[in-house]
Motif scaffolding. Sequence first.
Motif, PDB file in Angstrom:
ATOM      1  N   ALA A 227      14.850  32.438 -15.601  1.00 40.76           N
ATOM      2  CA  ALA A 227      13.672  31.699 -15.155  1.00 40.76           C
ATOM      3  C   ALA A 227      13.773  31.421 -13.665  1.00 40.76           C
ATOM      4  O   ALA A 227      14.866  31.179 -13.141  1.00 40.76           O
ATOM      5  CB  ALA A 227      13.528  30.383 -15.927  1.00 40.76           C
ATOM      6  N   GLY A 228      12.648  31.457 -12.998  1.00 41.50           N
ATOM      7  CA  GLY A 228      12.597  31.165 -11.569  1.00 41.50           C
ATOM      8  C   GLY A 228      11.648  30.010 -11.301  1.00 41.50           C
ATOM      9  O   GLY A 228      10.493  30.023 -11.744  1.00 41.50           O
ATOM     10  N   MET A 229      12.136  28.983 -10.592  1.00 44.26           N
ATOM     11  CA  MET A 229      11.292  27.867 -10.204  1.00 44.26           C
ATOM     12  C   MET A 229      10.545  28.221  -8.921  1.00 44.26           C
ATOM     13  O   MET A 229      11.167  28.465  -7.887  1.00 44.26           O
ATOM     14  CB  MET A 229      12.130  26.608  -9.973  1.00 44.26           C
ATOM     15  CG  MET A 229      12.756  26.021 -11.218  1.00 44.26           C
ATOM     16  SD  MET A 229      13.601  24.466 -10.843  1.00 44.26           S
ATOM     17  CE  MET A 229      14.184  24.025 -12.483  1.00 44.26           C
ATOM     18  N   VAL A 230       9.228  28.239  -9.004  1.00 50.96           N
ATOM     19  CA  VAL A 230       8.386  28.621  -7.866  1.00 50.96           C
ATOM     20  C   VAL A 230       7.529  27.419  -7.505  1.00 50.96           C
ATOM     21  O   VAL A 230       6.886  26.818  -8.379  1.00 50.96           O
ATOM     22  CB  VAL A 230       7.508  29.837  -8.207  1.00 50.96           C
ATOM     23  CG1 VAL A 230       6.722  30.277  -6.976  1.00 50.96           C
ATOM     24  CG2 VAL A 230       8.352  30.981  -8.740  1.00 50.96           C
ATOM     25  N   GLY A 231       7.529  27.078  -6.233  1.00 49.44           N
ATOM     26  CA  GLY A 231       6.729  25.946  -5.783  1.00 49.44           C
ATOM     27  C   GLY A 231       6.791  25.789  -4.285  1.00 49.44           C
ATOM     28  O   GLY A 231       7.589  26.450  -3.606  1.00 49.44           O
ATOM     29  N   PHE A 232       5.947  24.908  -3.780  1.00 52.98           N
ATOM     30  CA  PHE A 232       5.930  24.632  -2.352  1.00 52.98           C
ATOM     31  C   PHE A 232       7.100  23.711  -1.991  1.00 52.98           C
ATOM     32  O   PHE A 232       7.721  23.099  -2.877  1.00 52.98           O
ATOM     33  CB  PHE A 232       4.603  23.996  -1.950  1.00 52.98           C
ATOM     34  CG  PHE A 232       3.448  24.959  -1.975  1.00 52.98           C
ATOM     35  CD1 PHE A 232       3.304  25.925  -0.991  1.00 52.98           C
ATOM     36  CD2 PHE A 232       2.512  24.900  -2.993  1.00 52.98           C
ATOM     37  CE1 PHE A 232       2.251  26.818  -1.011  1.00 52.98           C
ATOM     38  CE2 PHE A 232       1.446  25.791  -3.026  1.00 52.98           C
ATOM     39  CZ  PHE A 232       1.317  26.750  -2.029  1.00 52.98           C
ATOM     40  N   PRO A 233       7.445  23.603  -0.725  1.00 50.16           N
ATOM     41  CA  PRO A 233       8.540  22.704  -0.343  1.00 50.16           C
ATOM     42  C   PRO A 233       8.280  21.264  -0.787  1.00 50.16           C
ATOM     43  O   PRO A 233       7.130  20.803  -0.812  1.00 50.16           O
ATOM     44  CB  PRO A 233       8.586  22.831   1.185  1.00 50.16           C
ATOM     45  CG  PRO A 233       7.995  24.178   1.477  1.00 50.16           C
ATOM     46  CD  PRO A 233       6.947  24.386   0.425  1.00 50.16           C
ATOM     47  N   ASN A 234       9.361  20.591  -1.157  1.00 52.84           N
ATOM     48  CA  ASN A 234       9.341  19.179  -1.558  1.00 52.84           C
ATOM     49  C   ASN A 234       8.547  18.932  -2.839  1.00 52.84           C
ATOM     50  O   ASN A 234       8.023  17.837  -3.054  1.00 52.84           O
ATOM     51  CB  ASN A 234       8.769  18.300  -0.434  1.00 52.84           C
ATOM     52  CG  ASN A 234       9.521  18.483   0.871  1.00 52.84           C
ATOM     53  OD1 ASN A 234      10.732  18.308   0.925  1.00 52.84           O
ATOM     54  ND2 ASN A 234       8.803  18.870   1.917  1.00 52.84           N
ATOM     55  N   ALA A 235       8.464  19.953  -3.674  1.00 52.11           N
ATOM     56  CA  ALA A 235       7.824  19.766  -4.988  1.00 52.11           C
ATOM     57  C   ALA A 235       8.786  19.196  -6.015  1.00 52.11           C
ATOM     58  O   ALA A 235       8.353  18.819  -7.110  1.00 52.11           O
ATOM     59  CB  ALA A 235       7.252  21.086  -5.488  1.00 52.11           C
ATOM     60  N   GLY A 236      10.079  19.136  -5.689  1.00 53.88           N
ATOM     61  CA  GLY A 236      11.067  18.573  -6.611  1.00 53.88           C
ATOM     62  C   GLY A 236      11.807  19.611  -7.423  1.00 53.88           C
ATOM     63  O   GLY A 236      12.332  19.300  -8.495  1.00 53.88           O
ATOM     64  N   LYS A 237      11.892  20.858  -6.929  1.00 54.20           N
ATOM     65  CA  LYS A 237      12.582  21.908  -7.688  1.00 54.20           C
ATOM     66  C   LYS A 237      14.078  21.646  -7.765  1.00 54.20           C
ATOM     67  O   LYS A 237      14.699  21.801  -8.825  1.00 54.20           O
ATOM     68  CB  LYS A 237      12.315  23.272  -7.028  1.00 54.20           C
ATOM     69  CG  LYS A 237      10.851  23.651  -6.952  1.00 54.20           C
ATOM     70  CD  LYS A 237      10.655  25.042  -6.378  1.00 54.20           C
ATOM     71  CE  LYS A 237      11.129  25.133  -4.936  1.00 54.20           C
ATOM     72  NZ  LYS A 237      10.353  24.245  -4.052  1.00 54.20           N
ATOM     73  N   SER A 238      14.683  21.261  -6.645  1.00 58.46           N
ATOM     74  CA  SER A 238      16.122  21.012  -6.642  1.00 58.46           C
ATOM     75  C   SER A 238      16.486  19.823  -7.522  1.00 58.46           C
ATOM     76  O   SER A 238      17.481  19.850  -8.259  1.00 58.46           O
ATOM     77  CB  SER A 238      16.616  20.782  -5.210  1.00 58.46           C
ATOM     78  OG  SER A 238      16.373  21.920  -4.399  1.00 58.46           O
ATOM     79  N   SER A 239      15.676  18.773  -7.477  1.00 61.89           N
ATOM     80  CA  SER A 239      15.935  17.611  -8.325  1.00 61.89           C
ATOM     81  C   SER A 239      15.807  17.967  -9.804  1.00 61.89           C
ATOM     82  O   SER A 239      16.579  17.486 -10.645  1.00 61.89           O
ATOM     83  CB  SER A 239      14.964  16.472  -7.974  1.00 61.89           C
ATOM     84  OG  SER A 239      15.110  16.087  -6.621  1.00 61.89           O
ATOM     85  N   LEU A 240      14.845  18.810 -10.125  1.00 63.16           N
ATOM     86  CA  LEU A 240      14.664  19.223 -11.516  1.00 63.16           C
ATOM     87  C   LEU A 240      15.827  20.086 -11.990  1.00 63.16           C
ATOM     88  O   LEU A 240      16.274  19.957 -13.139  1.00 63.16           O
ATOM     89  CB  LEU A 240      13.342  19.966 -11.655  1.00 63.16           C
ATOM     90  CG  LEU A 240      12.934  20.383 -13.079  1.00 63.16           C
ATOM     91  CD1 LEU A 240      12.861  19.169 -13.993  1.00 63.16           C
ATOM     92  CD2 LEU A 240      11.607  21.118 -13.056  1.00 63.16           C
ATOM     93  N   VAL A 310       4.708  21.821  -9.623  1.00 63.87           N
ATOM     94  CA  VAL A 310       3.573  21.244  -8.900  1.00 63.87           C
ATOM     95  C   VAL A 310       3.911  19.798  -8.553  1.00 63.87           C
ATOM     96  O   VAL A 310       4.434  19.040  -9.393  1.00 63.87           O
ATOM     97  CB  VAL A 310       2.289  21.314  -9.750  1.00 63.87           C
ATOM     98  CG1 VAL A 310       1.130  20.625  -9.034  1.00 63.87           C
ATOM     99  CG2 VAL A 310       1.940  22.761 -10.053  1.00 63.87           C
ATOM    100  N   ASP A 311       3.623  19.425  -7.310  1.00 64.63           N
ATOM    101  CA  ASP A 311       3.768  18.033  -6.874  1.00 64.63           C
ATOM    102  C   ASP A 311       2.519  17.283  -7.302  1.00 64.63           C
ATOM    103  O   ASP A 311       1.447  17.419  -6.701  1.00 64.63           O
ATOM    104  CB  ASP A 311       3.962  17.973  -5.358  1.00 64.63           C
ATOM    105  CG  ASP A 311       4.292  16.572  -4.874  1.00 64.63           C
ATOM    106  OD1 ASP A 311       4.272  15.629  -5.694  1.00 64.63           O
ATOM    107  OD2 ASP A 311       4.582  16.407  -3.678  1.00 64.63           O
ATOM    108  N   LEU A 312       2.652  16.490  -8.374  1.00 65.05           N
ATOM    109  CA  LEU A 312       1.482  15.819  -8.949  1.00 65.05           C
ATOM    110  C   LEU A 312       0.988  14.668  -8.090  1.00 65.05           C
ATOM    111  O   LEU A 312      -0.131  14.176  -8.285  1.00 65.05           O
ATOM    112  CB  LEU A 312       1.834  15.302 -10.359  1.00 65.05           C
ATOM    113  CG  LEU A 312       0.687  14.938 -11.302  1.00 65.05           C
ATOM    114  CD1 LEU A 312      -0.267  16.110 -11.469  1.00 65.05           C
ATOM    115  CD2 LEU A 312       1.234  14.490 -12.648  1.00 65.05           C
ATOM    116  N   SER A 313       1.780  14.229  -7.125  1.00 68.71           N
ATOM    117  CA  SER A 313       1.351  13.100  -6.289  1.00 68.71           C
ATOM    118  C   SER A 313       0.357  13.519  -5.206  1.00 68.71           C
ATOM    119  O   SER A 313      -0.280  12.647  -4.600  1.00 68.71           O
ATOM    120  CB  SER A 313       2.565  12.441  -5.640  1.00 68.71           C
ATOM    121  OG  SER A 313       3.239  13.358  -4.776  1.00 68.71           O
TER     122      SER A 313
END
Length: 405
Positions: A227-240, A310-313
């Motif tokens: 699986a690959g986590m794809v998202g914009f910067p600061n979306a929380g991928k590393s924290s997840l 996705v950054d829901l905020s």
Amino acid sequence: MIPVRLFSASAQTLLEGLAQWTLSAQASLRSCRLLPQQASPRMLSVGCVDHTKHQETPGKKPLSEKKLKRYFVDHRRVLVRGGNGGSGVSCFHSEPRKEFGGPDGGDGGNGGHVILRADQQVKSLSSVLSQYQGFSGEDGGRKNCFGRSGAMLFVRVPVGTLVKEGSEVVADLSQRGQEYIAALGGAGGKGNRFFLANDNRAPVTCTPGEPGQERVLHLELKTVAHAGMVGFPNAGKSSLLRAISNAKPAVASYPFTTLKPHVGIVHYEGHQQVAVADIPGIIRGAHQDKGLGLSFLRHIERCRFLLFIVDLSLPEPWTQVEDLKYELEKYEEGLSERPHVVVANKIDLPQARAHLPQLQDHLGQVIALSAVTGENLEQLLLHLQVLHRAYVEAELKRGSQPLRW
């Protein structure tokens, strides 16, 4: 016993020598006092020699090969040379009471190949050196003794390494244990025994060994994960990734982006393991090589299914998924259509909960969670297991082995 007269003479000579040495030392100290007073006593003790030549020029030193291995490297330019072949020998058989022994020069050994081998234990190209030289073959010997061939030189590279020569892809090491001969060893030379013929009973000709093949290869690593986590910067991928696996990518309370992909392993019952890759943040225009651009878009190619983070905020969070799919589709057609799930992160924030109904209206099924508080992580883990099982079944139907960690 030493006579008193000789002892007194030797003592007098010694005293005169000490006096001369003291005068010379005082003279040198007087000359040293001409130096500026801010000079340190350590410099004065060395003498009056100019010490500026010992000072190093300021500037950042280049990283050594040892320190370079600490960092993640996904590009490498490698010069490979095969081993040189051994030379043949020209000699004749010599034995008592045997006048015409004939030629008995042996052939030289072949040079060793340089072989790239995909190894599951290697995760980065940082351990790959900038050049490799294969082992040369030994020269031939007397009595028809052939030289020993050079040993093979194996270079361990990560699974998922793409080998290019210029712009042409010559090898794709996507499976564990795959090998590619990067440089061929040179052929060994022929001894004069090889040139023996009916019309030439005493040849003296021998040939040298051929040089090994020399090539300049470009190694390019594409991260292999389920699986690959794809998202914009600061979306929380590393924290997840830290929340669902034992991987420890850097996280902080201020905005920044990951510069190298991290792979974490999610463990399930029955010794089942799912590899999840944290792909560095993609920005708009990444397919045009903006930002990190193509440097990390290629890591998504080897992922079997995707997690759109996705950054829901942020306002209108559904536009993030549309922009991500657009960048993937522009990079490679059909890449955005792989099995995927949309993960809405930062549900613990008040403004994020207000945006959740709008996101569900636009995209339908969404997994809303918080990587910080751990809220609703179980739903993501269950859905991740379902995607992995579907991938394994599809690979077995095609007759190929699924990726294992």
